[in-house]
Scaffold this motif. Structure first.
Motif, mmCIF file in Angstrom:
data_model
loop_
_atom_site.group_PDB
_atom_site.id
_atom_site.type_symbol
_atom_site.label_atom_id
_atom_site.label_comp_id
_atom_site.label_asym_id
_atom_site.label_seq_id
_atom_site.Cartn_x
_atom_site.Cartn_y
_atom_site.Cartn_z
ATOM 1 N N PRO A 1 0.634 -1.288 -0.100
ATOM 2 C CA PRO A 1 -0.050 0.095 -0.086
ATOM 3 C C PRO A 1 0.809 1.377 0.212
ATOM 4 O O PRO A 1 0.624 2.269 -0.924
ATOM 5 C CB PRO A 1 -0.971 -0.204 1.160
ATOM 6 C CG PRO A 1 -0.972 -1.637 1.381
ATOM 7 C CD PRO A 1 0.109 -2.218 1.001
ATOM 8 N N PRO A 2 1.748 1.420 0.777
ATOM 9 C CA PRO A 2 2.566 2.739 0.952
ATOM 10 C C PRO A 2 3.307 2.796 -0.447
ATOM 11 O O PRO A 2 3.657 3.873 -0.808
ATOM 12 C CB PRO A 2 3.515 2.790 2.068
ATOM 13 C CG PRO A 2 3.504 1.148 2.457
ATOM 14 C CD PRO A 2 2.190 0.602 2.203
ATOM 15 N N LEU A 3 3.769 1.570 -1.032
ATOM 16 C CA LEU A 3 4.558 1.886 -2.323
ATOM 17 C C LEU A 3 3.695 2.116 -3.503
ATOM 18 O O LEU A 3 4.054 3.056 -4.623
ATOM 19 C CB LEU A 3 5.212 0.506 -2.571
ATOM 20 C CG LEU A 3 6.358 0.053 -1.750
ATOM 21 C CD1 LEU A 3 6.636 -1.261 -1.746
ATOM 22 C CD2 LEU A 3 7.531 0.962 -1.782
ATOM 23 N N LEU A 4 2.335 1.707 -3.328
ATOM 24 C CA LEU A 4 1.367 2.335 -4.348
ATOM 25 C C LEU A 4 1.140 3.544 -4.266
ATOM 26 O O LEU A 4 1.092 4.375 -5.231
ATOM 27 C CB LEU A 4 0.299 1.529 -4.309
ATOM 28 C CG LEU A 4 -0.058 -0.103 -4.537
ATOM 29 C CD1 LEU A 4 -1.204 -0.785 -4.065
ATOM 30 C CD2 LEU A 4 0.242 -0.327 -6.205
ATOM 31 N N ILE A 5 1.217 4.287 -2.985
ATOM 32 C CA ILE A 5 0.846 5.623 -2.961
ATOM 33 C C ILE A 5 2.079 6.425 -3.410
ATOM 34 O O ILE A 5 1.895 7.528 -4.045
ATOM 35 C CB ILE A 5 0.824 5.844 -1.452
ATOM 36 C CG1 ILE A 5 -0.893 5.403 -1.117
ATOM 37 C CG2 ILE A 5 0.526 7.419 -1.032
ATOM 38 C CD1 ILE A 5 -1.156 5.293 0.326
ATOM 39 N N SER A 6 3.235 5.902 -3.345
ATOM 40 C CA SER A 6 4.488 6.355 -3.731
ATOM 41 C C SER A 6 4.376 6.668 -5.222
ATOM 42 O O SER A 6 4.999 7.594 -5.845
ATOM 43 C CB SER A 6 5.645 5.815 -3.206
ATOM 44 O OG SER A 6 5.791 4.466 -3.992
ATOM 45 N N VAL A 7 3.859 5.393 -5.947
ATOM 46 C CA VAL A 7 3.712 5.542 -7.297
ATOM 47 C C VAL A 7 2.925 6.668 -7.781
ATOM 48 O O VAL A 7 3.281 7.383 -8.773
ATOM 49 C CB VAL A 7 3.483 4.217 -7.875
ATOM 50 C CG1 VAL A 7 3.119 4.351 -9.454
ATOM 51 C CG2 VAL A 7 4.123 3.238 -7.472
ATOM 52 N N ILE A 8 1.975 7.042 -7.117
ATOM 53 C CA ILE A 8 0.952 8.165 -7.560
ATOM 54 C C ILE A 8 1.716 9.548 -7.426
ATOM 55 O O ILE A 8 1.822 10.278 -8.515
ATOM 56 C CB ILE A 8 -0.053 8.286 -6.540
ATOM 57 C CG1 ILE A 8 -1.191 7.251 -6.622
ATOM 58 C CG2 ILE A 8 -1.102 9.426 -6.800
ATOM 59 C CD1 ILE A 8 -2.323 7.358 -5.719
ATOM 60 N N PHE A 9 2.549 9.702 -6.268
ATOM 61 C CA PHE A 9 3.399 11.035 -6.185
ATOM 62 C C PHE A 9 4.308 11.009 -7.560
ATOM 63 O O PHE A 9 4.793 11.951 -7.858
ATOM 64 C CB PHE A 9 3.786 11.211 -4.934
ATOM 65 C CG PHE A 9 2.798 11.598 -3.933
ATOM 66 C CD1 PHE A 9 1.718 12.582 -3.865
ATOM 67 C CD2 PHE A 9 2.626 10.548 -2.662
ATOM 68 C CE1 PHE A 9 0.968 12.750 -3.029
ATOM 69 C CE2 PHE A 9 1.529 10.722 -1.701
ATOM 70 C CZ PHE A 9 0.713 11.973 -1.989
ATOM 71 N N GLY A 10 5.096 9.793 -7.461
ATOM 72 C CA GLY A 10 6.246 9.734 -8.484
ATOM 73 C C GLY A 10 5.481 9.977 -9.860
ATOM 74 O O GLY A 10 6.300 10.953 -10.661
#
Length: 240
Positions: A94-103
């Motif tokens: 989940p936190p890695l998925l959120i990081s993809v959005i911001f990236g």
């Protein structure tokens, strides 16, 4: 840093966790390639601000909705993609998925800066994000193991995106609803906490939160659906 502080076993599990965010990254890269060309061609247009705003809102909505769906389905997807010994890697997803959005949003905003021949601003944003990421990794991993690395990644990308958003406003004012966008990210965070924390009724909670995300982005969902329908129709009709 995970390898050095937690060992090869934890590092291996953490590496496996990236398989699910890779699904989101596939869609992000397809959009990014097309967007880079559009940004370069459109930045001098009189309606460039309107164009950039529409694209940003659509892109953000698409990524947030897809991220929410993947968080909701993270357990069955992990059961399908991961071997039994690596199943617990789903907790880092989940936190890695959120990081993809911001990236993805950072890349979008960076394309605007590059269209205006400003690579320095993105260099600053990337540098600050990298330093913050290393610092948070060193601070969090000793206490939270690989979860600290996942959280540090999400926060550092969010910081980088915020800086890129600020720098872009020197050239284009994107008329998005910033509070609504932040609320969407907070809802994704709440979904992540519910899943990772194994809160009782987590699926019901996450379904309700995902429904809120869909309702918040309903107008953009219609735009996305219309564009997909048009693209499919053009492809089957053989017209441009």
């Amino acid at each position: 840093i995970v390898l050095a502080l937690c060992g090869a076993a934890v590092n291996g599990v953490y590496g496996v966790a990236y398989k699910i965010p890779a699904i989101l990254m596939v869609f992000q890269r397809i959009f990014a390639q097309a967007w880079q060309m559009s940004a370069t061609k459109s930045y001098k247009d009189e309606k460039s601000a309107e164009f950039f705003t529409d694209m940003y809102r659509t892109y953000n909505s698409f990524m947030v909705i897809l991220c929410g769906l993947l968080i909701l389905l993270v357990n069955p997807i992990a059961a399908f993609l991961f071997k039994k010994d690596f199943y617990e890697a789903w907790m880092f997803v989940p936190p890695l998925l959120i990081s993809v959005i911001f990236g993805a949003l950072t890349g979008f905003l960076g394309s605007i800066c590059l269209a205006y021949k400003d690579s320095k601003s993105m260099g600053v944003a990337t540098g600050v994000g990298a330093v913050a990421n290393v610092a948070m990794n060193l601070a969090l991993i000793p206490h939270f193991s690989a979860m600290g690395a996942a959280v540090a990644t999400a926060i550092s990308y969010a910081l980088m995106c915020a800086l890129a958003y600020k720098f872009v406003r020197k050239y284009v004012v994107i008329e998005n609803n910033l509070l609504a966008d932040i609320l969407g990210y907070l809802i994704l965070t709440a979904m992540s906490v519910a899943m990772i924390g194994r809160i009782p009724g987590k699926y019901a909670i996450c379904c309700a939160l995902f429904a809120v995300i869909v309702l918040m982005n309903y107008k953009d969902i219609k735009v996305i659906a219309q564009k997909i329908f048009f693209a499919v129709r053009v492809r089957f009709n053989g017209k441009e």
